[in-house]
Design a protein around this motif. Structure first.
Motif, short mmCIF file in Angstrom:
data_model
loop_
_atom_site.label_atom_id
_atom_site.label_comp_id
_atom_site.label_asym_id
_atom_site.label_seq_id
_atom_site.Cartn_x
_atom_site.Cartn_y
_atom_site.Cartn_z
N ILE A 55 2.40 9.28 0.10
CA ILE A 55 2.13 8.36 0.80
C ILE A 55 1.21 7.28 0.05
O ILE A 55 1.36 5.88 0.01
N LEU A 56 0.15 7.81 -0.82
CA LEU A 56 -0.58 6.86 -1.56
C LEU A 56 0.24 6.13 -2.55
O LEU A 56 0.20 4.93 -2.77
N GLY A 57 1.23 6.84 -3.19
CA GLY A 57 2.22 6.30 -4.24
C GLY A 57 2.97 5.01 -3.56
O GLY A 57 3.17 4.10 -3.95
N ALA A 58 3.61 5.48 -2.38
CA ALA A 58 4.34 4.53 -1.65
C ALA A 58 3.57 3.24 -1.11
O ALA A 58 3.97 2.00 -1.40
N ALA A 59 2.36 3.35 -0.90
CA ALA A 59 1.51 2.31 -0.41
C ALA A 59 1.15 1.42 -1.49
O ALA A 59 1.42 0.11 -1.54
N TRP A 60 0.86 1.85 -2.83
CA TRP A 60 0.24 1.19 -4.01
C TRP A 60 1.54 0.38 -4.24
O TRP A 60 1.48 -0.91 -4.60
N LEU A 61 2.72 0.99 -4.28
CA LEU A 61 4.07 0.37 -4.62
C LEU A 61 4.36 -0.69 -3.77
O LEU A 61 4.85 -1.97 -4.40
N SER A 62 4.45 -0.74 -2.46
CA SER A 62 4.56 -1.69 -1.69
C SER A 62 3.64 -2.87 -1.46
O SER A 62 4.18 -3.93 -1.51
N LEU A 63 2.39 -2.54 -1.99
CA LEU A 63 1.50 -3.84 -2.04
C LEU A 63 1.63 -4.35 -3.49
O LEU A 63 1.93 -5.70 -3.41
N GLN A 64 2.27 -3.72 -4.73
CA GLN A 64 2.46 -4.36 -5.33
C GLN A 64 4.02 -5.21 -5.57
O GLN A 64 3.90 -6.35 -5.88
N ILE A 65 4.91 -4.67 -4.76
CA ILE A 65 6.03 -5.56 -4.66
C ILE A 65 5.79 -6.70 -3.67
O ILE A 65 6.35 -7.79 -3.86
N ALA A 66 5.08 -6.52 -2.66
CA ALA A 66 4.67 -7.61 -1.66
C ALA A 66 3.94 -8.60 -2.28
O ALA A 66 4.40 -9.95 -2.11
N ALA A 67 2.85 -8.23 -3.25
CA ALA A 67 2.10 -9.35 -3.73
C ALA A 67 3.27 -10.41 -4.83
O ALA A 67 3.13 -11.54 -4.84
N ILE A 68 3.98 -9.57 -5.50
CA ILE A 68 4.71 -10.33 -6.76
C ILE A 68 5.90 -11.04 -5.82
O ILE A 68 6.16 -12.20 -6.19
N SER A 69 6.52 -10.22 -4.79
CA SER A 69 7.60 -11.28 -4.19
C SER A 69 6.95 -12.30 -3.43
O SER A 69 7.66 -13.41 -3.53
N ALA A 70 5.93 -12.28 -2.76
CA ALA A 70 5.29 -13.42 -2.12
C ALA A 70 5.06 -14.50 -3.09
O ALA A 70 5.11 -15.69 -2.75
#
Length: 269
Positions: A56-71
């Motif tokens: 869960i921690l790895g998936a959360a960090w990955l999602s935050l990275q993708i969301a910030a870059i994509s936005a």
């Protein structure tokens, strides 16, 4: 008299319908029992289990990275599209550009995800890039559909912008680039922030498109939560949802306080 009772009652029922499940989720995140529907006492056990779960921690960090870059990518591309559609009324391909920008807003996520998957497979076969599916392909996919939402938000703000301010700056000798960065951008800054936050939220929340374009080792947080929920809701998922709700609530409160403090300054100005 009946009308006076109806509106408050309808509003109360609407708020209960919307927020009762969220309140239940938050309450049962502090439940000691593994069963999420049986209360057996207050405990922070599942928050500890959550922070000891590397998946869960790895998936959360990955999602935050993708969301910030994509936005960020969507903000730049969406703003450029909005400027082109609002300021340049007639140019070759304007109708096609407007249609392509609006298409992701009404296109089903399944169609968008499948088309992007086929595109990535074809590009890998022809050019060797992108190699496989992972964080890069998810970021490109999220930037693609988030750009449309950013364009709509910024376009609405640009349409209401007073052109006399820019014309006055150009009459004083400012170049078009200087006018854009010194006049236009500060005025539409609230729309840019809103567009970025909207794109960040949409990317962080996406499940369908990410399921098509992700690969091994690149599961986002919604994908991990969905895989866990399929086997039954576990209390650590409730704990994770409670943390996300708390972060969002703090952000809303902070934004409200900032707006209330800025309102007298704008009135004086």
């Amino acid at each position: 008299m009946r009308r006076g009772w109806f509106l408050p009652l309808a509003a109360a029922l609407g708020f209960v319908f919307l927020y009762a499940p969220i309140v239940s989720l938050v309450v049962f995140s502090f439940n000691e029992n593994r069963l999420v529907t049986v209360w057996s006492g207050f405990s922070l056990r599942w928050y500890g289990e959550l922070f000891r779960d590397p998946q869960i921690l790895g998936a959360a960090w990955l999602s935050l990275q993708i969301a910030a870059i994509s936005a960020t990518i969507a903000l730049v591309l969406g703003t450029l599209c909005a400027v082109a559609l609002v300021r340049f009324k007639r140019f070759r391909g304007r109708t096609a550009l407007a249609g392509m920008v609006s298409a992701p807003l009404v296109m089903p996520d399944v169609i968008t995800g499948l088309s992007l998957l086929l595109l990535f497979v074809a590009m890998e076969g022809l050019f060797g890039w992108p190699s496989g599916r992972g964080m890069l392909t998810v970021t490109i996919a999220h930037s693609t559909f988030c750009m449309a939402y950013v364009c709509v938000v910024v376009q609405s703000r640009l349409s209401d912008l007073d052109l006399s301010l820019e014309e006055a700056a150009m009459d004083l000798g400012a170049t078009p680039a200087r006018v854009f960065f010194d006049i236009t951008l500060p005025i539409i800054a609230p729309a840019l922030v809103s567009g970025w936050l909207l794109a960040f939220t949409l990317s962080l929340d996406d499940l369908v498109i990410a399921s098509f374009v992700s690969g091994p080792g690149s599961s986002t947080l919604p994908m991990v939560i969905f895989s866990k929920v399929r086997l039954g809701v576990s209390p650590d998922v409730n704990a994770l949802a409670t943390i996300i709700i708390g972060i969002v609530a703090l952000g809303v409160v902070a934004a409200t306080i900032f707006q209330l403090r800025a309102r007298p300054k704008r009135a004086r100005a």
